[in-house]
Design a protein around this motif. Structure first.
Motif, mmCIF file in Angstrom:
data_model
loop_
_atom_site.group_PDB
_atom_site.id
_atom_site.type_symbol
_atom_site.label_atom_id
_atom_site.label_comp_id
_atom_site.label_asym_id
_atom_site.label_seq_id
_atom_site.Cartn_x
_atom_site.Cartn_y
_atom_site.Cartn_z
ATOM 1 N N VAL A 38 95.691 62.189 40.052
ATOM 2 C CA VAL A 38 94.984 62.804 38.912
ATOM 3 C C VAL A 38 93.799 61.963 38.447
ATOM 4 C CG1 VAL A 38 97.067 63.973 38.154
ATOM 5 C CG2 VAL A 38 96.545 61.725 37.230
ATOM 6 N N LEU A 39 93.589 60.799 39.057
ATOM 7 C CA LEU A 39 92.442 59.979 38.685
ATOM 8 C C LEU A 39 91.153 60.599 39.216
ATOM 9 C CD1 LEU A 39 93.722 56.341 39.373
ATOM 10 C CD2 LEU A 39 93.371 57.418 37.149
ATOM 11 N N PRO A 40 90.042 60.452 38.498
ATOM 12 C CA PRO A 40 88.752 60.957 39.006
ATOM 13 C C PRO A 40 88.383 60.269 40.316
ATOM 14 C CG PRO A 40 88.604 60.416 36.664
ATOM 15 C CD PRO A 40 89.920 59.895 37.138
ATOM 16 N N THR A 41 87.859 61.044 41.237
ATOM 17 C CA THR A 41 87.516 60.504 42.553
ATOM 18 C C THR A 41 86.486 59.387 42.465
ATOM 19 O OG1 THR A 41 87.951 62.665 43.543
ATOM 20 C CG2 THR A 41 86.686 61.108 44.848
ATOM 21 N N VAL A 42 85.505 59.559 41.597
ATOM 22 C CA VAL A 42 84.461 58.541 41.460
ATOM 23 C C VAL A 42 85.059 57.224 40.977
ATOM 24 C CG1 VAL A 42 82.338 57.928 40.260
ATOM 25 C CG2 VAL A 42 82.670 60.268 41.064
ATOM 26 N N ALA A 43 86.008 57.304 40.038
ATOM 27 C CA ALA A 43 86.641 56.085 39.525
ATOM 28 C C ALA A 43 87.416 55.371 40.627
ATOM 29 C CB ALA A 43 87.565 56.433 38.357
ATOM 30 N N VAL A 44 88.149 56.134 41.450
ATOM 31 C CA VAL A 44 88.902 55.536 42.560
ATOM 32 C C VAL A 44 87.946 54.909 43.577
ATOM 33 C CG1 VAL A 44 90.505 56.001 44.449
ATOM 34 C CG2 VAL A 44 90.813 57.134 42.240
ATOM 35 N N ALA A 45 86.848 55.598 43.877
ATOM 36 C CA ALA A 45 85.871 55.068 44.838
ATOM 37 C C ALA A 45 85.240 53.777 44.323
ATOM 38 C CB ALA A 45 84.792 56.110 45.115
ATOM 39 N N LEU A 46 84.899 53.733 43.045
ATOM 40 C CA LEU A 46 84.332 52.505 42.473
ATOM 41 C C LEU A 46 85.346 51.368 42.496
ATOM 42 C CD1 LEU A 46 82.356 53.944 39.415
ATOM 43 C CD2 LEU A 46 81.424 53.058 41.561
ATOM 44 N N LEU A 47 86.620 51.697 42.263
ATOM 45 C CA LEU A 47 87.680 50.692 42.334
ATOM 46 C C LEU A 47 87.755 50.080 43.725
ATOM 47 C CD1 LEU A 47 90.221 49.224 41.269
ATOM 48 C CD2 LEU A 47 91.537 51.258 41.910
ATOM 49 N N PHE A 48 87.714 50.923 44.755
ATOM 50 C CA PHE A 48 87.790 50.422 46.124
ATOM 51 C C PHE A 48 86.514 49.667 46.522
ATOM 52 C CE2 PHE A 48 91.656 52.625 46.493
ATOM 53 C CZ PHE A 48 92.253 52.284 47.696
ATOM 54 N N GLN A 49 85.378 50.074 45.967
ATOM 55 C CA GLN A 49 84.154 49.323 46.230
ATOM 56 C C GLN A 49 84.266 47.900 45.707
ATOM 57 O OE1 GLN A 49 80.909 51.532 44.540
ATOM 58 N NE2 GLN A 49 80.633 52.817 46.354
ATOM 59 N N LYS A 50 84.852 47.748 44.537
ATOM 60 C CA LYS A 50 85.032 46.418 43.962
ATOM 61 C C LYS A 50 86.094 45.618 44.726
ATOM 62 C CE LYS A 50 81.998 46.572 40.698
ATOM 63 N NZ LYS A 50 80.827 45.639 40.718
ATOM 64 N N LEU A 51 87.164 46.288 45.137
ATOM 65 C CA LEU A 51 88.227 45.594 45.859
ATOM 66 C C LEU A 51 87.742 45.041 47.190
ATOM 67 C CD1 LEU A 51 91.309 47.935 45.273
ATOM 68 C CD2 LEU A 51 90.941 45.667 44.300
ATOM 69 N N PHE A 52 86.893 45.815 47.893
ATOM 70 C CA PHE A 52 86.433 45.427 49.226
ATOM 71 C C PHE A 52 85.000 44.903 49.215
ATOM 72 C CE2 PHE A 52 89.947 48.279 50.013
ATOM 73 C CZ PHE A 52 90.564 47.742 51.128
ATOM 74 N N GLU A 53 84.521 44.486 48.070
ATOM 75 C CA GLU A 53 83.133 44.040 47.949
ATOM 76 C C GLU A 53 82.893 42.778 48.770
ATOM 77 O OE1 GLU A 53 79.842 43.713 44.348
ATOM 78 O OE2 GLU A 53 81.958 43.357 43.931
ATOM 79 N N PHE A 54 81.730 42.738 49.396
ATOM 80 C CA PHE A 54 81.336 41.600 50.233
ATOM 81 C C PHE A 54 80.229 40.774 49.575
ATOM 82 C CE2 PHE A 54 78.517 39.919 53.596
ATOM 83 C CZ PHE A 54 79.394 39.032 54.204
ATOM 84 N N ALA A 55 79.260 41.453 49.004
ATOM 85 C CA ALA A 55 78.146 40.794 48.325
ATOM 86 C C ALA A 55 77.622 41.749 47.238
ATOM 87 C CB ALA A 55 77.038 40.458 49.325
ATOM 88 N N PRO A 56 77.065 41.244 46.178
ATOM 89 C CA PRO A 56 76.792 39.834 45.848
ATOM 90 C C PRO A 56 78.030 39.057 45.381
ATOM 91 C CG PRO A 56 76.097 41.249 44.041
ATOM 92 C CD PRO A 56 76.546 42.166 45.150
ATOM 93 N N GLN A 57 79.097 39.738 45.040
ATOM 94 C CA GLN A 57 80.321 39.055 44.663
ATOM 95 C C GLN A 57 81.401 39.316 45.706
ATOM 96 O OE1 GLN A 57 81.249 40.523 40.743
ATOM 97 N NE2 GLN A 57 79.836 39.115 39.731
ATOM 98 N N THR A 58 82.387 38.448 45.755
ATOM 99 C CA THR A 58 83.489 38.605 46.695
ATOM 100 C C THR A 58 84.602 39.400 46.043
ATOM 101 O OG1 THR A 58 82.962 36.493 47.742
ATOM 102 C CG2 THR A 58 85.162 37.393 48.140
ATOM 103 N N GLY A 59 84.988 40.512 46.676
ATOM 104 C CA GLY A 59 86.053 41.350 46.136
ATOM 105 C C GLY A 59 87.422 40.730 46.335
ATOM 106 N N LEU A 60 88.424 41.403 45.779
ATOM 107 C CA LEU A 60 89.791 40.886 45.842
ATOM 108 C C LEU A 60 90.284 40.748 47.280
ATOM 109 C CD1 LEU A 60 92.433 40.087 44.447
ATOM 110 C CD2 LEU A 60 93.029 42.523 44.355
ATOM 111 N N VAL A 61 89.990 41.732 48.127
ATOM 112 C CA VAL A 61 90.471 41.693 49.513
ATOM 113 C C VAL A 61 89.880 40.511 50.260
ATOM 114 C CG1 VAL A 61 90.525 42.934 51.712
ATOM 115 C CG2 VAL A 61 90.870 44.175 49.571
ATOM 116 N N ASN A 62 88.576 40.302 50.130
ATOM 117 C CA ASN A 62 87.948 39.160 50.796
ATOM 118 C C ASN A 62 88.403 37.838 50.189
ATOM 119 O OD1 ASN A 62 86.381 40.318 52.878
ATOM 120 N ND2 ASN A 62 84.835 40.971 51.405
ATOM 121 N N SER A 63 88.701 37.831 48.902
ATOM 122 C CA SER A 63 89.221 36.607 48.282
ATOM 123 C C SER A 63 90.575 36.237 48.873
ATOM 124 C CB SER A 63 89.335 36.802 46.769
ATOM 125 O OG SER A 63 88.076 37.028 46.179
#
Length: 219
Positions: A38-63
């Protein structure tokens, strides 16, 4: 295909967990697992973008990878890695729905059949393989049809997560239809793509239904 298998497989495992292990506490777990649906798709996509972020910051997965001495991965820089993130997003977001759907199918299995099977020595994997799985096959087929058609028609999650990139490597027919019609102004060509997508969904549905009916006749 990978997304469909992941959605239905994890949904079925959740349904078995709800029905045979959690019992009374399954209502709370079902609610928590269903919440991403039931979560908005855009919110879920932004969450995954932050989790798997490579640059300019390191996301949780890369950490986490760095903590184990591994190098960071540019998850959205190559087609293979981007597809992995898309698959994880769609599986995580949808498995709660398929878990509830398949759980309702398991509830329709008569208790006396299960008890008789247990008295005959069937338990654990044998009980699921020889009793539960065959009796829950109709709802499994429905789940497969829902999942395949949903995967073929996926648009919002990919559009919000990768935009079809890198390049056009993660561009499905739906996103190609959108860009062709509304960005390129080729409405006739876009309508043709939409018609092709509809025919593909109908063919897949008919193929699955025919296959299951043939198996039922043989049995």
């Amino acid at each position: 295909m990978i997304i469909t298998v992941g959605q239905v497989l994890f949904g079925y495992l959740l349904a078995l967990l709800y029905n045979f292990f959690l019992k009374r506490a399954s209502g709370i777990i079902r609610t928590l697992v269903f919440f991403p649906v039931v979560l908005p798709t855009v919110a879920v996509a932004l969450l995954f973008q932050k989790l798997f972020e490579f640059a300019p910051q390191t996301g949780l997965v890369n950490s986490i990878l760095n903590a184990f001495g591994l190098h960071s991965v540019d998850w959205f820089g190559t087609a293979g890695h981007a597809f992995i993130v898309i698959a994880l997003l769609d599986i995580w977001r949808s498995m709660g729905f398929y878990g509830v759907l398949l759980y309702t199918g398991l509830l329709d299995i008569p208790d006396d059949i299960l008890e008789s099977a247990r008295l005959d020595g069937a338990s654990g994997i044998r009980l699921v393989r020889h009793i539960v799985f065959p009796l829950s096959l109709p709802v499994l087929v429905s789940s497969l049809i829902f999942s395949i058609n949903g995967t073929l028609k996926v648009f919002d999650s990919i559009y919000a997560l990768t935009g079809g990139g890198p390049g056009t490597s993660t561009t499905p027919l739906t996103l190609y239809m959108y860009s062709t019609s509304f960005a390129g102004g080729q409405y006739g060509y876009g309508a043709t793509v939409a018609l092709l997508l509809t025919i593909m969904c109908l063919i897949v549905t008919a193929f699955i239904l025919r296959g299951t009916r043939s198996d039922a006749v043989k049995d």
